[in-house]
Design a protein around this motif. Sequence first.
Motif, PDB file in Angstrom:
ATOM      1  N   GLY A  40       9.386  11.960   9.551  1.00  0.00           N
ATOM      2  CA  GLY A  40       8.951  11.157  10.684  1.00  0.00           C
ATOM      3  C   GLY A  40       7.806  10.279  10.234  1.00  0.00           C
TER       4      GLY A  40
ATOM      5  N   GLU B  68       0.848  -1.199   0.000  1.00  0.00           N
ATOM      6  CA  GLU B  68       0.000   0.000   0.000  1.00  0.00           C
ATOM      7  C   GLU B  68       0.883   1.249   0.000  1.00  0.00           C
ATOM      8  OE1 GLU B  68      -3.291   0.414  -0.389  1.00  0.00           O
ATOM      9  OE2 GLU B  68      -2.529   2.453  -0.504  1.00  0.00           O
TER      10      GLU B  68
ATOM     11  N   ARG C  57       9.777  24.110   9.089  1.00  0.00           N
ATOM     12  CA  ARG C  57       9.011  23.646   7.922  1.00  0.00           C
ATOM     13  C   ARG C  57       8.739  24.725   6.883  1.00  0.00           C
ATOM     14  NH1 ARG C  57       9.239  18.139   7.815  1.00  0.00           N
ATOM     15  NH2 ARG C  57       8.734  17.259   9.822  1.00  0.00           N
TER      16      ARG C  57
ATOM     17  N   GLY D  22      12.957  17.306   8.892  1.00  0.00           N
ATOM     18  CA  GLY D  22      13.146  15.899   8.518  1.00  0.00           C
ATOM     19  C   GLY D  22      11.889  15.061   8.491  1.00  0.00           C
TER      20      GLY D  22
ATOM     21  N   LEU E  51      12.167   7.891  -1.435  1.00  0.00           N
ATOM     22  CA  LEU E  51      11.555   9.171  -1.032  1.00  0.00           C
ATOM     23  C   LEU E  51      12.217   9.731   0.220  1.00  0.00           C
ATOM     24  CD1 LEU E  51       7.802   8.317  -1.698  1.00  0.00           C
ATOM     25  CD2 LEU E  51       9.215   9.955  -2.962  1.00  0.00           C
TER      26      LEU E  51
ATOM     27  N   GLU F 159      -0.609   9.207   5.021  1.00  0.00           N
ATOM     28  CA  GLU F 159      -1.544   9.699   6.024  1.00  0.00           C
ATOM     29  C   GLU F 159      -1.841  11.167   5.722  1.00  0.00           C
ATOM     30  OE1 GLU F 159      -0.412   8.635  10.040  1.00  0.00           O
ATOM     31  OE2 GLU F 159       0.105   6.620   9.362  1.00  0.00           O
TER      32      GLU F 159
ATOM     33  N   LEU G 208      -0.488   4.541   0.224  1.00  0.00           N
ATOM     34  CA  LEU G 208      -1.209   5.748   0.677  1.00  0.00           C
ATOM     35  C   LEU G 208      -0.373   6.514   1.700  1.00  0.00           C
ATOM     36  CD1 LEU G 208      -2.388   5.254   3.796  1.00  0.00           C
ATOM     37  CD2 LEU G 208      -4.031   3.857   2.595  1.00  0.00           C
TER      38      LEU G 208
HETATM   39  O1  LIG Z   1       9.345  17.236   0.881  1.00  0.00           O
HETATM   40  C1  LIG Z   1       9.080  16.617   1.926  1.00  0.00           C
HETATM   41  C2  LIG Z   1       8.103  15.586   1.981  1.00  0.00           C
HETATM   42  C3  LIG Z   1       7.886  14.922   3.184  1.00  0.00           C
HETATM   43  N1  LIG Z   1       8.586  15.276   4.292  1.00  0.00           N
HETATM   44  C4  LIG Z   1       8.342  14.550   5.565  1.00  0.00           C
HETATM   45  O2  LIG Z   1       8.362  13.149   5.309  1.00  0.00           O
HETATM   46  C5  LIG Z   1       7.513  12.476   6.227  1.00  0.00           C
HETATM   47  C6  LIG Z   1       6.593  11.524   5.468  1.00  0.00           C
HETATM   48  O3  LIG Z   1       5.645  12.257   4.726  1.00  0.00           O
HETATM   49  P1  LIG Z   1       4.653  11.574   3.671  1.00  0.00           P
HETATM   50  O4  LIG Z   1       5.419  10.672   2.797  1.00  0.00           O
HETATM   51  O5  LIG Z   1       3.862  12.630   3.039  1.00  0.00           O
HETATM   52  O6  LIG Z   1       3.658  10.761   4.636  1.00  0.00           O
HETATM   53  P2  LIG Z   1       3.505   9.208   5.047  1.00  0.00           P
HETATM   54  O7  LIG Z   1       2.104   9.028   5.461  1.00  0.00           O
HETATM   55  O8  LIG Z   1       4.591   8.831   5.994  1.00  0.00           O
HETATM   56  O9  LIG Z   1       3.691   8.377   3.662  1.00  0.00           O
HETATM   57  C7  LIG Z   1       4.875   7.657   3.342  1.00  0.00           C
HETATM   58  O10 LIG Z   1       4.872   6.391   3.972  1.00  0.00           O
HETATM   59  C8  LIG Z   1       3.704   5.587   3.661  1.00  0.00           C
HETATM   60  C9  LIG Z   1       3.783   4.325   4.508  1.00  0.00           C
HETATM   61  O11 LIG Z   1       4.650   3.382   3.976  1.00  0.00           O
HETATM   62  C10 LIG Z   1       3.703   5.301   2.162  1.00  0.00           C
HETATM   63  O12 LIG Z   1       2.578   4.496   1.856  1.00  0.00           O
HETATM   64  C11 LIG Z   1       3.667   6.613   1.387  1.00  0.00           C
HETATM   65  O13 LIG Z   1       3.737   6.349  -0.007  1.00  0.00           O
HETATM   66  C12 LIG Z   1       4.876   7.457   1.823  1.00  0.00           C
HETATM   67  O14 LIG Z   1       4.827   8.724   1.173  1.00  0.00           O
HETATM   68  C13 LIG Z   1       6.772  13.557   7.004  1.00  0.00           C
HETATM   69  O15 LIG Z   1       7.395  13.728   8.268  1.00  0.00           O
HETATM   70  C14 LIG Z   1       6.961  14.811   6.157  1.00  0.00           C
HETATM   71  O16 LIG Z   1       6.967  15.990   6.941  1.00  0.00           O
HETATM   72  C15 LIG Z   1       9.530  16.283   4.256  1.00  0.00           C
HETATM   73  O17 LIG Z   1      10.170  16.587   5.258  1.00  0.00           O
HETATM   74  N2  LIG Z   1       9.748  16.931   3.067  1.00  0.00           N
END
Ligand SMILES: O=c1ccn([C@@H]2O[C@H](COP(=O)(O)OP(=O)(O)O[C@H]3O[C@H](CO)[C@@H](O)[C@H](O)[C@H]3O)[C@@H](O)[C@H]2O)c(=O)[nH]1
Length: 436
Positions: free
Chosen positions: A269, A157, A420, A267, A223, A161, A159
């Motif tokens: 989390g 998956e 941020r 960063g 990513l 959050e 997705l």
């Molecule tokens: O340019 C960016 C993008 C994200 N973040 C940070 O990265 C973390 C993760 O963000 P994001 O990826 O948007 O959220 P998640 O819900 O953790 O989603 C990630 O983790 C999920 C669980 O595996 C996957 O399904 C998703 O595809 C993947 O994006 C967060 O702390 C964001 O603040 C940054 O600091 N800079």
Amino acid sequence: MKIGIVGSGYVGTTIAACFADLGHDVMNVDVDEAVVTKLNDGAAPISEPDLDDLLGRYAGESLFATTEYEDLVDFRPEVIFLALPTPSNDDGSIDTSTIEAGAEALGGVLADIEGYPTVVVKSTVVPGTTENVIGPALELESGGRIGVDFGLAVNPEFLREGSAVSDFTDPDKLVFGTDDDDRAREALESVYAPLLDDDDDVPVVETGLREAEIIKYANNAFLAAKVSLINELGNICKEYGVDAYEVADAIGLDDRIGEQFLRSGVGWGGSCFPKDVNAIVAAAREQGYDPELLQAAIDVNDRQPQRMLDLMDDHVDVEGKRVAVLGLAFKPGTDDVRNSRAIPIIEGLQERGADVIAYDPNPAARDNMAKHFPDVEYLASPSPTLSGAHAALIVTDWPEFGELDREFDLMSNSVVIDGRRIVERREGITYEGLTW
Ligand SMILES: O=c1ccn([C@@H]2O[C@H](COP(=O)(O)OP(=O)(O)O[C@H]3O[C@H](CO)[C@@H](O)[C@H](O)[C@H]3O)[C@@H](O)[C@H]2O)c(=O)[nH]1
Ligand SMILES: NC(=O)c1ccc[n+]([C@@H]2O[C@H](COP(=O)([O-])OP(=O)(O)OC[C@H]3O[C@@H](n4cnc5c(N)ncnc54)[C@H](O)[C@@H]3O)[C@@H](O)[C@H]2O)c1
């Protein structure tokens, strides 16, 4: 189609609601009675946009939840998703005990489910887990055989959050790992058929079990490393007094780089990136390969909160002083504080003897963080949080923080450290961006 889902957290609940919306009948099994009661009442056990609306529509109609695996027998699902947690051991490696326990419990009823049910691993698991842990548990407990009595597949998956429902409904890709079990592949095709009918541009990657497992880690590791790379470059930019966001905008114009995931700051989390990057690093080492670049991505990420605290130290000694932390959820749009960058920030402030006052727009995020830090004061709006503070640390990019302005005048000493790039720099506040 009838779909069983084991585990009703962020993933299990989202896919349950979305499958019901695609026209399927869904039964969720979760060991937590409170979760099951909520689902049956049409309310999400977690906070995620659009989820309550969907659950309100389908709960009690085509979506039911239970604590009993046994209920799957009468329900007769053709496909059963395992959406159970796969947390980290202390050394960062994957802890498969919960998913193994779930597979054993499912195995105990599998033989009594009519037909050829396909068990689909939705959880994120390191390569080999489905073949070596989940499959054997299912076979042992059911007395049946994979490919003969039941199917086994991996369907990771992707997705995020905060946008889980829309990500699920509008995916970049679907990955079906089936190791050439045609019946398992066809079952997955039927599950997603309504979604694919709506949007026939969604690529479907048909592959093996191990390949599907590692695709998920490669996606997350790539990513996370991209964000660490822009953070490293951002730290260099800051040394030169250059705005890393201007640089990111420019490099993002190169199609080979792309504009997404270039937001530098405090960063990454959350419940996925930290645990998954650590798990694939540990799994690689177990195979005899040392993934230095991924380890560096983790190290850079671990240093960013410290850099934020160092910037604050340059302006104010916070010992015995009130300090405001804005943003507790690991990202906007969620109540999830797992591995939130706010955790090392609050720890650092407490080590310095500061009196920490915290605010997050999501009340559930405040409650969740209170379980980690019961001694922090949590307030329900930004103004009283900032009032009398000697420093404000912005940790999550909730859009409403971009609206804050005169509220900073309530501070005793308007030192604002923005992790941020969400607060407007202006006269009257001492503003420091982490990488700009
Ligand atoms: O340019 C960016 C993008 C994200 N973040 C940070 O990265 C973390 C993760 O963000 P994001 O990826 O948007 O959220 P998640 O819900 O953790 O989603 C990630 O983790 C999920 C669980 O595996 C996957 O399904 C998703 O595809 C993947 O994006 C967060 O702390 C964001 O603040 C940054 O600091 N800079
Ligand atoms: N959270 C995300 O954004 C996300 C996205 C993609 C993939 N994933 C992966 O999906 C998996 C699930 O993650 P999550 O965030 O939804 O987990 P979660 O912690 O939110 O929820 C897990 C649920 O499983 C239930 N549970 C625990 N043991 C059980 C058992 N033996 N039988 C039945 N239910 C049981 C818990 O009560 C809980 O409700 C993980 O592998 C994760 O890496 C998560």
